[in-house]
Motif scaffolding. Structure first.
Motif, mmCIF file in Angstrom:
data_model
loop_
_atom_site.group_PDB
_atom_site.id
_atom_site.type_symbol
_atom_site.label_atom_id
_atom_site.label_comp_id
_atom_site.label_asym_id
_atom_site.label_seq_id
_atom_site.Cartn_x
_atom_site.Cartn_y
_atom_site.Cartn_z
ATOM 1 N N VAL A 152 0.776 -1.369 -0.091
ATOM 2 C CA VAL A 152 0.027 0.049 0.281
ATOM 3 C C VAL A 152 0.921 1.112 0.082
ATOM 4 O O VAL A 152 0.729 2.310 -0.685
ATOM 5 C CB VAL A 152 -0.836 -0.138 1.147
ATOM 6 C CG1 VAL A 152 -1.628 1.447 1.242
ATOM 7 C CG2 VAL A 152 -1.899 -1.136 1.116
ATOM 8 N N LEU A 153 1.808 1.161 0.941
ATOM 9 C CA LEU A 153 2.761 2.471 0.845
ATOM 10 C C LEU A 153 3.583 2.673 -0.173
ATOM 11 O O LEU A 153 3.495 3.892 -0.847
ATOM 12 C CB LEU A 153 3.909 2.072 2.124
ATOM 13 C CG LEU A 153 4.703 3.337 2.131
ATOM 14 C CD1 LEU A 153 4.139 4.569 2.590
ATOM 15 C CD2 LEU A 153 5.725 2.998 3.228
ATOM 16 N N GLU A 154 4.025 1.523 -1.155
ATOM 17 C CA GLU A 154 4.726 1.791 -2.361
ATOM 18 C C GLU A 154 3.800 2.181 -3.331
ATOM 19 O O GLU A 154 4.118 2.975 -4.165
ATOM 20 C CB GLU A 154 5.048 0.560 -2.730
ATOM 21 C CG GLU A 154 5.768 0.210 -3.979
ATOM 22 C CD GLU A 154 6.464 -1.063 -4.456
ATOM 23 O OE1 GLU A 154 7.161 -1.091 -5.493
ATOM 24 O OE2 GLU A 154 6.003 -2.186 -4.035
ATOM 25 N N TRP A 155 2.508 1.782 -3.359
ATOM 26 C CA TRP A 155 1.648 2.405 -4.377
ATOM 27 C C TRP A 155 1.217 3.777 -4.163
ATOM 28 O O TRP A 155 1.194 4.539 -5.091
ATOM 29 C CB TRP A 155 0.192 1.560 -4.376
ATOM 30 C CG TRP A 155 -0.749 1.945 -5.242
ATOM 31 C CD1 TRP A 155 -0.997 1.976 -6.395
ATOM 32 C CD2 TRP A 155 -1.983 2.865 -5.036
ATOM 33 N NE1 TRP A 155 -2.017 2.685 -6.988
ATOM 34 C CE2 TRP A 155 -2.756 3.303 -6.148
ATOM 35 C CE3 TRP A 155 -2.217 3.379 -3.435
ATOM 36 C CZ2 TRP A 155 -3.751 3.994 -6.010
ATOM 37 C CZ3 TRP A 155 -3.547 4.141 -3.661
ATOM 38 C CH2 TRP A 155 -4.041 4.624 -4.882
ATOM 39 N N LEU A 156 1.105 4.178 -3.087
ATOM 40 C CA LEU A 156 0.672 5.700 -2.646
ATOM 41 C C LEU A 156 2.078 6.615 -2.896
ATOM 42 O O LEU A 156 1.738 7.392 -3.668
ATOM 43 C CB LEU A 156 0.521 5.751 -1.274
ATOM 44 C CG LEU A 156 -0.959 5.358 -0.591
ATOM 45 C CD1 LEU A 156 -1.105 5.486 0.856
ATOM 46 C CD2 LEU A 156 -1.979 6.035 -1.293
ATOM 47 N N THR A 157 3.169 6.101 -2.592
ATOM 48 C CA THR A 157 4.420 6.694 -2.672
ATOM 49 C C THR A 157 4.463 6.928 -4.238
ATOM 50 O O THR A 157 5.113 8.032 -4.829
ATOM 51 C CB THR A 157 5.739 6.357 -2.238
ATOM 52 O OG1 THR A 157 5.194 6.000 -0.688
ATOM 53 C CG2 THR A 157 6.862 6.968 -2.172
ATOM 54 N N THR A 158 4.724 6.019 -5.362
ATOM 55 C CA THR A 158 5.050 5.835 -6.631
ATOM 56 C C THR A 158 4.036 6.423 -7.495
ATOM 57 O O THR A 158 4.367 7.125 -8.569
ATOM 58 C CB THR A 158 5.672 4.459 -6.878
ATOM 59 O OG1 THR A 158 4.507 3.374 -6.563
ATOM 60 C CG2 THR A 158 6.627 4.136 -6.167
#
Length: 361
Positions: A152-158
């Motif tokens: 989830v964090l990776e999707w939000l960040t990238t």
């Protein structure tokens, strides 16, 4: 402030009551800190601990969840980092000054790791401001923000955050993990930091949810999604996935929400995380609406009067909570920003609760 004293291996409490107030028999604003863990191995330990705490509560009370301190205690939660601490403490002060029995108010504050060092100062400032006019003081409890799952964090960040990196912070999505933050509570009132209470929130906290998982006010304009679409008002295309249910339902605003925590579990967390990613939206409100649209109890707008939108004078006069959602000229407009475009009356309501510069963060 009094020195630190360790309660258990996983909690710390600050006792922030002055000697003068203690002589009057004040209820000390106890600050408890719960240590949440970040990696998967430790998170599994947290889940075991959550189950154990819930089992102990059930054994003691005969029910799955019970309000610590009894039914008289009102539990309210805020979340954010040091960037919103001015709004947070101002809202906390307004809440404490308008409730009929502040000694029975329990405020939960969820912060990220980077902001923890400033938390004791926030509480001390909170105590100093209330000590001027109140004897009984609320309890303030600190919770560490639960880290977002890596995917989830990776999707939000990238993919989504871009120029708004604050959206990738775990405090932006606490409503997804209520079961982990509050395993012992039957309900919790979540309030955004850009709000001011003008009336006692106890009637809101104690309202009959009539079996609904949550209670919230409709977002502006308060119209069914189908009617919005027919009127040419922008509607998120993800709502089409819900079929006929979405056409007759009103989207709710997530700034003031009363949650029935007995209806929250890992399945709810999974669903809202899925909608967050599947709908390609970086706010928690859409994901929550995708899960609960048509199932929530509708609150009167007085409990979440969204400013920056037109309201009849009688609605403004009856408001219990003002929500500084933004103005037509700038959706990110907040009352603590210079040259804010809110009305003089609304800004006065906010500024009358801002702490003095002597204790300012």
């Amino acid at each position: 402030m009094a020195g630190l004293r360790r309660l258990t291996a996983a909690s710390v409490a600050w006792l922030c009551c002055s000697a003068a107030l203690a002589e009057d028999g004040c209820t000390e604003p106890v600050v408890e800190e719960h240590l949440w863990h970040s990696n998967d191995a430790k998170m599994s330990l947290l889940q075991v601990d959550t189950a154990a705490r819930r089992a102990a509560a059930k054994k003691a009370t005969g029910v799955d969840r019970a309000l610590p301190g009894g039914d008289d205690v009102v539990h309210v939660a805020y979340a954010g980092d040091s960037m919103v601490f001015e709004g947070m403490i101002t809202s906390m002060l307004s809440l404490s000054r308008t409730i009929s029995d502040p000694e029975n108010l329990h405020i939960h504050v969820i912060v990220d790791e980077a902001s923890e060092a400033q938390f004791p100062r926030l509480v001390e400032c909170f105590r100093q401001e209330l000590a001027r006019g109140q004897v009984k003081l609320p309890t303030v409890e600190l919770h560490h923000a639960i880290p977002l799952r890596p995917e989830v964090l990776e999707w939000l960040t990238t993919d989504r955050v871009g120029e708004r990196p604050y959206l990738a912070k775990p405090t932006a999505f606490i409503k997804f993990y209520l079961d982990r933050y509050f395993p012992e509570l039957p309900r919790i009132l979540l309030i955004d930091t850009d709000t001011i209470a003008l009336a006692d929130v106890r009637p809101l906290f104690q309202m009959d949810l009539q079996g609904a998982p949550l209670a919230a006010a409709p977002d502006f304009p308060p119209l069914p999604i189908g009617l919005r679409r027919n009127m040419g008002i922008a509607v998120h295309p993800c709502y089409d996935q819900l079929g006929d249910k979405q056409a007759a339902s009103m989207e709710f605003n997530a700034g003031v929400v009363l949650f029935d925590l007995t209806k929250f579990n890992e399945s709810v967390t999974h669903d809202v995380e899925y909608f967050l990613q599947n709908c390609r939206d970086d706010y928690d409100q859409l994901a929550l609406n995708m899960k609960f649209l048509g199932e929530y109890k509708i609150l009167d707008q007085r409990w979440n009067l969204m400013l920056g939108y037109p309201h009849p004078p009688e609605e403004r006069a009856d408001a219990a909570i003002l929500h500084f959602t933004g103005t037509f000229s700038f959706s990110g407009d907040k009352p603590w920003l210079p040259n804010s475009n809110y009305s003089a009356a609304d800004l006065d309501a906010y500024r009358s609760n801002v702490p003095s510069e002597a204790c300012y963060l």
